[in-house]
Enzyme design. Sequence first.
Site, PDB file in Angstrom:
ATOM      1  N   PHE A 171      84.851  45.725  32.904  1.00 31.50           N
ATOM      2  CA  PHE A 171      84.473  47.059  33.376  1.00 31.50           C
ATOM      3  C   PHE A 171      84.125  48.002  32.230  1.00 31.50           C
ATOM      4  CE2 PHE A 171      87.095  46.317  37.507  1.00 31.50           C
ATOM      5  CZ  PHE A 171      86.072  45.517  37.983  1.00 31.50           C
ATOM      6  N   LYS A 172      84.131  47.497  30.999  1.00 37.90           N
ATOM      7  CA  LYS A 172      83.745  48.299  29.829  1.00 37.90           C
ATOM      8  C   LYS A 172      84.302  49.717  29.929  1.00 37.90           C
ATOM      9  CE  LYS A 172      80.294  45.316  28.317  1.00 37.90           C
ATOM     10  NZ  LYS A 172      79.809  44.719  29.588  1.00 37.90           N
ATOM     11  N   ALA A 232      85.561  53.158  29.457  1.00 35.76           N
ATOM     12  CA  ALA A 232      85.154  54.056  28.360  1.00 35.76           C
ATOM     13  C   ALA A 232      85.357  55.510  28.758  1.00 35.76           C
ATOM     14  CB  ALA A 232      83.691  53.806  27.983  1.00 35.76           C
ATOM     15  N   ILE A 272      88.492  59.009  29.136  1.00 30.50           N
ATOM     16  CA  ILE A 272      89.677  59.618  28.514  1.00 30.50           C
ATOM     17  C   ILE A 272      90.893  58.743  28.834  1.00 30.50           C
ATOM     18  CG2 ILE A 272      88.739  61.967  28.615  1.00 30.50           C
ATOM     19  CD1 ILE A 272      90.677  62.422  31.041  1.00 30.50           C
ATOM     20  N   THR A 316      92.195  58.547  32.573  1.00 34.97           N
ATOM     21  CA  THR A 316      91.287  57.850  33.493  1.00 34.97           C
ATOM     22  C   THR A 316      91.279  56.352  33.186  1.00 34.97           C
ATOM     23  OG1 THR A 316      89.978  59.870  33.589  1.00 34.97           O
ATOM     24  CG2 THR A 316      88.941  57.877  34.436  1.00 34.97           C
ATOM     25  N   PRO A 329      79.798  36.922  23.996  1.00 33.83           N
ATOM     26  CA  PRO A 329      78.675  36.810  24.931  1.00 33.83           C
ATOM     27  C   PRO A 329      77.341  36.759  24.191  1.00 33.83           C
ATOM     28  CG  PRO A 329      79.367  39.094  24.783  1.00 33.83           C
ATOM     29  CD  PRO A 329      80.176  38.331  23.758  1.00 33.83           C
ATOM     30  N   GLY A 378      72.820  31.462  25.278  1.00 28.43           N
ATOM     31  CA  GLY A 378      71.844  31.003  26.268  1.00 28.43           C
ATOM     32  C   GLY A 378      70.699  31.985  26.408  1.00 28.43           C
ATOM     33  N   GLY A 418      69.739  34.264  23.722  1.00 27.01           N
ATOM     34  CA  GLY A 418      69.284  33.616  22.480  1.00 27.01           C
ATOM     35  C   GLY A 418      70.382  33.045  21.602  1.00 27.01           C
ATOM     36  N   GLY A 477      76.399  33.499  31.269  1.00 25.43           N
ATOM     37  CA  GLY A 477      76.069  33.894  32.635  1.00 25.43           C
ATOM     38  C   GLY A 477      74.845  33.169  33.156  1.00 25.43           C
TER      39      GLY A 477
HETATM   40  P1  BMP Z   1      74.136  36.370  30.246  1.00 28.96           P
HETATM   41  O1  BMP Z   1      74.747  35.078  29.695  1.00 28.96           O
HETATM   42  O2  BMP Z   1      73.486  36.174  31.572  1.00 28.96           O
HETATM   43  O3  BMP Z   1      73.283  37.073  29.258  1.00 28.96           O
HETATM   44  O4  BMP Z   1      75.377  37.330  30.592  1.00 28.96           O
HETATM   45  C1  BMP Z   1      76.198  37.877  29.606  1.00 28.96           C
HETATM   46  C2  BMP Z   1      77.317  38.677  30.234  1.00 28.96           C
HETATM   47  O5  BMP Z   1      78.113  39.255  29.208  1.00 28.96           O
HETATM   48  C3  BMP Z   1      76.862  39.834  31.097  1.00 28.96           C
HETATM   49  O6  BMP Z   1      77.849  40.035  32.099  1.00 28.96           O
HETATM   50  C4  BMP Z   1      76.853  41.007  30.150  1.00 28.96           C
HETATM   51  O7  BMP Z   1      77.036  42.231  30.827  1.00 28.96           O
HETATM   52  C5  BMP Z   1      78.051  40.678  29.267  1.00 28.96           C
HETATM   53  N1  BMP Z   1      77.989  41.204  27.883  1.00 28.96           N
HETATM   54  C6  BMP Z   1      76.952  40.905  27.038  1.00 28.96           C
HETATM   55  O8  BMP Z   1      76.010  40.198  27.405  1.00 28.96           O
HETATM   56  N2  BMP Z   1      76.961  41.410  25.766  1.00 28.96           N
HETATM   57  C7  BMP Z   1      77.958  42.187  25.292  1.00 28.96           C
HETATM   58  O9  BMP Z   1      77.917  42.579  24.142  1.00 28.96           O
HETATM   59  C8  BMP Z   1      79.035  42.479  26.130  1.00 28.96           C
HETATM   60  C9  BMP Z   1      79.033  41.967  27.426  1.00 28.96           C
HETATM   61  O10 BMP Z   1      80.060  42.210  28.212  1.00 28.96           O
END
Ligand code: BMP
Length: 211
Positions: free
Chosen positions: A58-59, A61, A63, A66, A166, A169, A172, A189
């Site tokens: 949910f990133k 971000a 205060i 919250t 992340p 694929g 890249g 993903g």
């Molecule tokens: P994909 O492999 O389809 O590119 O998906 C990557 C996933 O990781 C997505 O849910 C994206 O929101 C998340 N993500 C990202 O790609 N880079 C980041 O730096 C942080 C992420 O959460």
Amino acid sequence: ESRLIIAMDVTDRKEALAIAEKLGGAVDAIKVNYPIVLSCGLGIIGELKQYTNVIADFKVADIPNTNKLICEETFKAGADAIICQGFTGKDSVQACVDAAKQYGKEVFVVTEMSHPGALDFLQGHALELVDLARAAGANGIIAPATRPERLAMIRQRAGDMKILSPGVGTQGGDAASAIKAGADFVIVGRSIYNAPDPYQAAKNFIEQLRR
Ligand code: BMP
């Protein structure tokens, strides 16, 4: 341990559950993000949890107060971990870590994102965010598979914190290179859920990660 986390960014509940049922036993976790939660509701976390661990991306971000409320609702829904942004500062990250500790859950802090624009404003701050994450007592960090050289630098600074990476694929990045640069887990993903055979695609990644 497969070192593979699937990013479940499909918005169709049936499709998501079918993929989870097939892949749940093979991957270490399923990561959910806003697309699936906004389309299926927060209950999707509990449904996916039958198959494997669920990380709520949910990133967060906001205060501190919250952040705390967001984390509590997410953990009550069954998530095993939550991802928050680091740029909001120490107190905001600390609020997530404190909430996680209360629920026996985990927090991962974004240090540098995987897309090109990630360097527009925050270039050079990744290492400070690593320090911030550690000081707050986070379980780990998020760092980009798309820039193995920066991932390696972040790894050096991160000590024994877990790194989830992340960008493998479609964006890249390469799974094996990310592990070599210091990632503990890669997040994939589209290259899995959009593949003609998601199960085979996941198995191919797991095979690459094993080598
Ligand atoms: P994909 O492999 O389809 O590119 O998906 C990557 C996933 O990781 C997505 O849910 C994206 O929101 C998340 N993500 C990202 O790609 N880079 C980041 O730096 C942080 C992420 O959460």
